[in-house]
Every structure is written in structure tokens, then in C-alpha cells.
Design an enzyme around this catalytic site. Structure first.
Site, mmCIF file in Angstrom:
data_model
loop_
_atom_site.group_PDB
_atom_site.id
_atom_site.type_symbol
_atom_site.label_atom_id
_atom_site.label_comp_id
_atom_site.label_asym_id
_atom_site.label_seq_id
_atom_site.Cartn_x
_atom_site.Cartn_y
_atom_site.Cartn_z
ATOM 1 N N HIS A 1 21.616 -27.365 28.238
ATOM 2 C CA HIS A 1 22.114 -26.425 27.121
ATOM 3 C C HIS A 1 23.173 -26.220 26.750
ATOM 4 C CE1 HIS A 1 21.074 -24.430 23.320
ATOM 5 N NE2 HIS A 1 20.857 -22.954 23.983
ATOM 6 N N GLU B 1 -6.801 -27.137 16.029
ATOM 7 C CA GLU B 1 -6.623 -27.958 15.705
ATOM 8 C C GLU B 1 -5.422 -28.956 15.335
ATOM 9 O OE1 GLU B 1 -8.621 -29.198 11.865
ATOM 10 O OE2 GLU B 1 -10.479 -28.352 12.709
ATOM 11 N N ARG C 1 18.894 -17.228 43.800
ATOM 12 C CA ARG C 1 18.971 -16.784 44.436
ATOM 13 C C ARG C 1 18.104 -16.030 45.444
ATOM 14 N NH1 ARG C 1 22.378 -12.841 41.942
ATOM 15 N NH2 ARG C 1 22.824 -13.527 39.492
#
Length: 339
Positions: free
Chosen positions: A108, A231, A48
Site C-alpha cells: 500500500h 442478504e 519482532r
């Protein structure tokens, strides 16, 4: 067994003489455009005019056009647009400019699988879905590696849609790691489930719950952050490298015993039943309808829950601790000023 293709099985010449229009320049869009360009493919970007990404794409010396013009100029039109706005943009900016012999692609399958978009006759349609965020797709490509990709053919009037899809996947680096052939349905439903139940939804909820459990029991927030969030990357890296058994080989016997005896108590029968319900909602289209209605209403739930997550105490603690580790930001994958 899924069929897997590699660089030797894909021919970039399938894209020779073709212009590839990448619509969108977000996480996936910028990676596709830059990787294809660096693979020698003629690429342009569609956005756009008011998009903040316009200047970012031009800074990379990419040709940028309004969405409709880019759609008209592309022989292969890849839509890396948000799922929730893709159908509307397709109807107004893309569909009127598609021509017989074009290839329409998605990263997708959401809009194709749930019937939000119906390509016109004579237009071939395929999916190329990297199995990783776009910033990883770009980063690994620049290092000579790649992210595995899925490829699927939706419509094949040209008779060579799979070959063109494989060439596209090779161009973004997928052939270096493996290109797995699947279907639009399988990619869409498994992707949504993975995001919701494990990779994003399940994981972030687990981290927050662990953090809150330790803090509520009187432990320092910093300790809770290190043990339940920081972690995690170390553990995931071991799994990424060689699977769960590889991770268990590296940790202590104490940690492994706690893993195999306590993990199933956290992910118990009730959690597994909830996962089945989540999958059922995806398969039936319930989640898709819910998300599209949420978008039409202005995303009130989306915005509220996102803000709630941003305001969680672990975010402030994490920000403070990461500032003590400047090496984390020396080569950030996500640079909002550039991609």
C-alpha cells in the site's frame, strides 16, 4: 486505458537467486509469504521477537528472523506492516540494512506517497497491491485462481523494477487475474477513498442505519439483520460476478424498481458532496496527518469507535443467527489461530 499484465507477461525467473523478505505476517503478509513460497520463491519472514505471529509462520515451515536481520538478508524487502507504524520501523530496523541493488516494496503506497519513508539512493522501490484482503489472496491462490493486483514503480535505479514487481505479483497469484499498472499516488488515494466512503465506512454505516430504522419502527431485530446485513453477500456476489446489471437481472422487478427509484434518494446530493470532501481530505494529506496523530496519541478515537461498533445490537443478533448456520464456519477464511 490502464495497461494490464497476465502470467504470460511476467517471468518468475526475475526472482531466481533472490531472497524475498516479507516483513509482517498479518492478513497480507501471511498470504504473500505462503503464495511466493508455493510459487518456488526463496522466502523468509521478518517479525519482532515478541510477535504472536512468529509461531504461526514457523508452523507453516517458513524461516523467521527479527526484522533487522530479515531486512539485511532480503534482496527484495516487502513491507506488509501497519501504515501507522511502518515509518518508525523502517527508520530503526530496515533502512540501516538496505544495500545498493536491493528492492524495497510495499503493499500500500501510504508511507511513500505522504513522504513518511524516503528510500535511499540505489534502492529500487515498487508497489504490489492485491485488490482484496490477504485471506482472499491466499484462499484463491490455493484454488488455482488469484486476486487482481496493482503494480507501480516508485524508483528504478536497477532499470528492471517493473519486471521484478510483475514477477512478485505473479508469484502471489495476481497474474492469473490481471496485474494493472498504476502510480503510487493513484493507488494510495483511491484505496483510501474506497475504504472510507464505500467499502468499509460507507457500507457499515449504511447497514447499521438500515438495521436501526427497522428496529426503531418495531420490526424484529432478526428480520432487520437478515434484510440489511445477511442478504448483502448474495447481492454482492451477483455484482462481483457480472456487475450491477447482472444483479438487477437476478432480482425481482419489484426489487429493481425500488433499487433504481429509491437508491438515489439515499445516496443524494448531500452524500455526494460529503464524498468529495472525504476525497479532498485524502488528497491534501489531512487524513494521513490525522491518522498518524491519532496513533501517536494512543488511538483513543479509534479504540472508542471500534468498541462502540462491537457493542452495536446487530453484532449480538448476527452472532446468534450465525450460530444457527454452522455451514458458515466450516471453512472460514479468517482463522485467528493460523493467520
Amino acid at each position: 486505458m490502464m495497461k494490464i499484465f497476465y502470467d504470460k507477461d511476467a517471468d518468475l525467473a526475475r526472482l531466481a537467486g533472490k531472497t524475498v523478505a516479507i516483513l509482517g505476517y498479518g492478513s497480507q503478509g501471511h498470504a504473500h509469504a505462503l503464495n511466493l513460497r508455493d510459487s518456488g520463491i526463496d522466502v523468509l519472514v521478518g517479525l519482532r521477537p515478541e510477535s504472536s505471529s512468529w509461531a504461526k509462520a514457523e508452523a507453516e515451515k517458513l524461516k523467521v528472523l527479527p526484522l533487522a536481520d530479515a531486512s539485511a538478508a532480503g534482496d527484495v524487502v516487502m513491507m506488509t506492516l501497519p501504515d501507522e507504524t511502518m515509518a518508525q520501523i523502517y527508520e530503526s530496523e530496515i533502512a540501516p540494512n538496505l544495500k545498493q541493488g536491493n528492492y524495497l516494496a510495499v503493499a500500500h503506497g501510504f508511507n511513500l506517497h505522504f513522504g513518511c519513508i524516503t528510500p535511499p539512493e540505489g534502492v529500487s522501490t515498487f508497489l504490489v497491491a492485491p485488490k482484496g484482503p490477504g485471506h482472499i489472496v491466499r484462499d484463491l491462490y490455493t484454488k488455482g485462481a488469484g486476486v487482481p493486483c496493482l503494480v507501480a514503480v516508485d524508483r528504478d535505479p536497477s532499470g528492471d523494477t517493473l519486471e521484478v514487481g510483475l514477477a512478485y505479483a505473479k508469484g502471489i497469484g495476481g497474474g492469473r487475474a490481471g496485474i494493472l499498472e498504476t502510480s503510487i499516488r493513484e493507488e494510495t488515494e483511491t484505496d483510501l477513498f474506497g475504504e472510507q466512503a464505500v467499502l468499509c465506512g460507507g457500507l457499515t454505516a449504511l447497514m447499521q442505519a438500515g438495521y436501526e430504522t427497522l428496529v426503531d419502527a418495531g420490526y424484529a431485530p432478526e428480520m432487520a439483520y437478515f434484510e440489511c446485513i445477511h442478504e448483502l453477500k448474495l447481492i454482492i456476489d451477483f455484482i462481483y460476478e457480472g456487475g450491477i446489471s447482472n444483479m438487477r437481472y437476478t432480482i425481482s422487478n419489484t426489487a429493481q424498481y425500488g433499487d433504481v427509484t429509491r437508491g438515489p434518494r439515499v445516496i443524494d446530493a448531500r452524500v455526494r458532496e460529503e464524498m468529495k470532501r472525504i476525497l479532498s481530505e485524502i488528497q491534501s494529506g489531512q487524513f494521513a496527518r490525522e491518522w498518524l496523530l491519532e496513533t501517536q496519541a494512543g488511538k483513543p478515537v479509534f479504540k472508542a469507535l471500534t468498541r462502540q461498533g462491537e457493542e452495536h445490537p446487530l453484532e449480538e443478533v448476527g452472532h446468534r443467527l450465525r450460530e444457527l448456520m454452522p455451514w458458515l464456519s466450516e471453512r472460514k477464511l479468517v482463522d485467528k489461530t493460523r493467520n
